[in-house]
Scaffold this motif. Structure first.
Motif, short mmCIF file in Angstrom:
data_model
loop_
_atom_site.label_atom_id
_atom_site.label_comp_id
_atom_site.label_asym_id
_atom_site.label_seq_id
_atom_site.Cartn_x
_atom_site.Cartn_y
_atom_site.Cartn_z
N GLY A 204 1.18 -1.26 0.08
CA GLY A 204 0.10 -0.19 0.07
C GLY A 204 0.65 1.30 0.17
N GLU A 205 0.27 2.43 -0.11
CA GLU A 205 0.59 3.57 -0.40
C GLU A 205 1.79 3.96 1.07
OE1 GLU A 205 -1.91 6.91 -1.09
OE2 GLU A 205 -1.96 5.96 -3.08
N ASN A 206 1.02 3.50 2.30
CA ASN A 206 1.42 3.42 3.56
C ASN A 206 2.77 2.37 3.78
OD1 ASN A 206 -0.22 1.56 3.60
ND2 ASN A 206 -1.36 2.54 5.63
N GLY A 207 3.22 1.02 3.16
CA GLY A 207 3.70 0.88 2.60
C GLY A 207 3.04 -0.83 3.88
N ASP A 208 2.33 -0.17 4.08
CA ASP A 208 1.36 -1.79 5.05
C ASP A 208 1.23 -3.15 3.15
OD1 ASP A 208 -0.58 -0.50 3.96
OD2 ASP A 208 -1.76 -0.81 4.61
#
Length: 702
Positions: A204-208
């Protein structure tokens, strides 16, 4: 063509972190052995229901023909039992009040239900002003149904309901067999789809990170590919470095080193490193969709010889009309009643549609496709496959086609005081700790010599230099030419030069800091390639190598295989030009290749053959796909093509021969001699012709 991808595909001098011997700068190159730890390839938990495999319309049509065939067959049985003509011929009686109306009802059902595909097909053919098999069948069943129905309701004459029913049943069977044989090949191709994972690790965009279905990914998404996993999408590496096994896609079994900005393709297997990919291709552009597209094309592929039977049907249609109306007029002119003349006309027009013609090509196609599949040949373009019987020259790509794409030891050169087997045993004991292709080649040779390997007491990978370990208390080094040059260790330079010029990779073995010898390895020439070339010579077919490798490497392989001609140092875009040049000499050319760089050449050849499943591009442009990377299968294609064509022509002659004999007899050409072909005898001849065609196809062994 993507130059970066092409660089990776053909860079056989750089696998894993090895930098192998370059033919021009071998002194500067060195081998970087990274220690490959054993890993387990976890089950990806594939859910293939989410993959759109395509071809559903074709599958539906297949099921429809199968259903119509079985239902029509069941209804045909009482029609044959109740038919007066069959009873007369077989010498039994079976009747009850209203039997003719029952017969009429059953025949009406078969005419409209079983005959529907042929009636609608003939409408399409006539609309295009191109009558063929469907029109010929429709003519026969319409004439038989209308005339027989009139006899039920008062017209004098014998009914042809049995002919109507059997013709429909056999033609439905022929079409079903033909479609099933194509679907069989398609199902084999769809097995490739199962090799591609259905889930991916989406970042994901937040690294998740979360696991999602592959079909939910869109261009620009980022996915993580863990060590040992299959690559789920076509993408570009944003972060990470790993060796990727692309053997399923390219036939190249040596892993290719991949790093930032390199392309990877769905279905390839990741090695030791983790890769972060940016999704490049989705939907119609993806590898999976290319496979499905190819399956669909395979289903729609037409056979030239089947077209030949269609052309035969076209002329039989015109012959049936001409012979039928001529028969009617002649019998009326010589004074026979209209009822009798009409029966003669109907007999001629019904007999003009031989049951055997509808089975002649499909039965051989089905048998040929089954034989091909057993031999690992997936026929994508039947027309070009059948033309393969005329091939005069086979052009082979080298790497992964004539060679195995796996390293094997070619020579071991020892220094004074050392034995070859001892050197091999020590080297293999250390190399057994690595998963690298060169390591595997050395270990495999030791195993084949039945040497016992010793567990190293210490093991270390020297980045950019090689391997170090301790075996039986002695320090062992397996290093690159660069390391030897750097340490200014004396070695047999002339031998090394010879190996390098032949494109071989050389590693040096040091025992207690003393040079013990060197081991030369090369991409192993397939034993099957030697047999294939030999068999092609027996068939008077030229064997030509077309490769991008340097001429010395190519010539070394060619000499081992006794090839007729070698064309080396050819850039990918030049391969197609070389094929065109060979064709301009008037030769019928087949091209055998496995990668993206071979695609243009495959497309330009008279017969394109993709080896080892090939890349999506190679498969798109190939006419035949070899499931196994076995060059002998190329010879099988030529032999099977020749025998298939021969058997088809035999069957078409059997079917046409029936007409050549029976139409004049049915018309009454021998009436002055007292010989007139009765409809019952015509039925027997028709049945015999069909049986002969079926047996002839069944006896086909390829």
């Amino acid at each position: 063509m993507d130059e970066k991808y092409e660089k990776d595909r053909k860079n056989n001098t750089k696998h894993d972190n090895h930098k192998h011997v370059d033919n021009n700068q071998h002194h500067e190159d060195n081998i970087n052995y990274d220690h490959h730890k054993d890993h387990e390839h976890g089950d990806q938990g594939h859910d293939h229901d989410n993959h759109g495999h395509g071809g559903h319309d074709h599958s539906h049509m297949l099921d429809d023909f199968k259903k119509r065939f079985y239902i029509s067959l069941i209804v045909t049985i009482p029609i044959l039992i109740f038919s007066p003509m069959i009873q007369s011929f077989l010498g039994y009686e079976f009747s009850f009040p209203g039997v003719m109306y029952v017969l009429f009802a059953l025949a009406t059902f078969i005419f409209f239900y079983g005959g529907k595909p042929f009636l609608t097909g003939s409408y399409d053919e006539l609309k295009q002003k191109n009558p063929g098999m469907m029109t010929l069948i429709a003519l026969a069943i319409v004439v038989a149904y209308v005339y027989s129905s009139l006899t039920v309701f008062g017209l004098s004459g014998s009914n042809f309901f049995w002919e109507l029913a059997t013709l429909i049943v056999i033609m439905l069977l022929g079409h079903w067999i033909e479609m099933r044989s194509v679907m069989g090949a398609s199902n084999a191709l769809e097995e490739l789809v199962k090799m591609i994972p259905s889930e991916a690790h989406l970042i994901g965009e937040n690294g998740d990170m979360k696991d999602v279905k592959v079909d939910q990914l869109v261009q620009g998404n980022k996915v993580l590919v863990k060590p040992g996993e299959k690559v789920p999408v076509d993408g570009l590496i944003e972060k990470g470095q790993s060796d990727v096994n692309e053997s399923m896609l390219t036939g190249e079994s040596v892993p290719v080193e991949k790093t930032t900005d390199d392309q990877v393709i769905a279905g390839s297997i990741n090695g030791e490193g983790s890769l972060t990919l940016q999704v490049e291709k989705t939907g119609e552009d993806s590898y999976l969709s290319q496979v499905v597209k190819m399956v669909k094309e395979a289903q729609e592929s037409r056979s030239k010889t089947q077209d030949l039977s269609n052309r035969a049907a076209k002329w039989l249609f015109y012959l049936a009309l001409f012979a039928g109306f001529t028969t009617l007029i002649v019998w009326l002119v010589i004074g026979f009643p209209f009822d009798y003349a009409l029966e003669r006309m109907v007999t001629v027009m019904v007999i003009a549609c031989p049951h055997a013609l509808g089975l002649a090509a499909p039965l051989v196609v089905a048998r040929s496709t089954a034989l091909a599949a057993k031999r690992g040949l997936l026929i994508r373009n039947r027309a070009n496959f059948e033309e393969a019987r005329n091939i005069q020259s086979i052009v082979f790509d080298k790497t992964g086609t004539l060679t195995e794409g796996e390293f094997g030891i070619t020579e071991i050169v020892t220094e004074e005081g050392y034995q070859k087997n001892d050197l091999l045993q020590i080297a293999a004991s250390l190399e057994a700790q690595s998963e690298h292709p060169i390591a595997k080649g050395i270990v495999e040779e030791a195993k084949s010599q039945k040497l016992t390997l010793t567990e190293p007491e210490k093991f270390e990978s020297m980045t950019g230099k090689g391997l170090k370990g301790v075996i039986a208390g002695k320090e062992i080094l397996i290093v690159s030419p660069g390391y030897v040059e750097e340490k200014q260790i004396s070695y047999q330079a002339q031998k090394f030069e010879e190996f390098s010029e032949e494109g071989k990779t050389v590693v040096f073995v040091l025992i207690s800091n003393e040079l013990a010898g060197m081991i030369a390895l090369a991409d192993k020439v397939r034993e099957s390639a030697e047999r294939a070339v030999s068999r092609l010579k027996d068939l008077h077919v030229q064997s030509i190598m077309l490769t991008g490798d340097n001429s010395k490497v190519a010539q070394w392989v060619a000499n081992q295989l006794k090839l007729d001609e070698v064309i080396a140092e050819v850039l990918p875009h030049e391969k197609a030009e070389k094929i065109k040049a060979l064709k301009s000499q008037g030769l019928k050319i087949a091209m055998t290749g496995d990668g993206v760089n071979d695609a243009p050449a495959l497309a330009n050849a008279d017969l394109g053959i993709a080896v080892g499943a090939g890349t999506d591009v190679a498969m798109e442009t190939a006419d035949v796909i070899l499931v196994k990377s076995n060059p002998e299968d190329v010879v099988s294609i030529l032999e099977l093509s020749k025998s298939t064509y021969k058997k088809m022509i035999q069957n078409l002659w059997w079917a046409a021969g029936y007409n050549i004999v029976t139409i004049p007899l049915a018309a009454g050409i021998l009436y002055p001699l007292g010989i007139v072909l009765s409809p019952a005898v015509g039925a027997v001849l028709m049945s015999l012709s069909t049986v002969v065609v079926a047996i002839n196809a069944r006896l086909f062994k390829g």
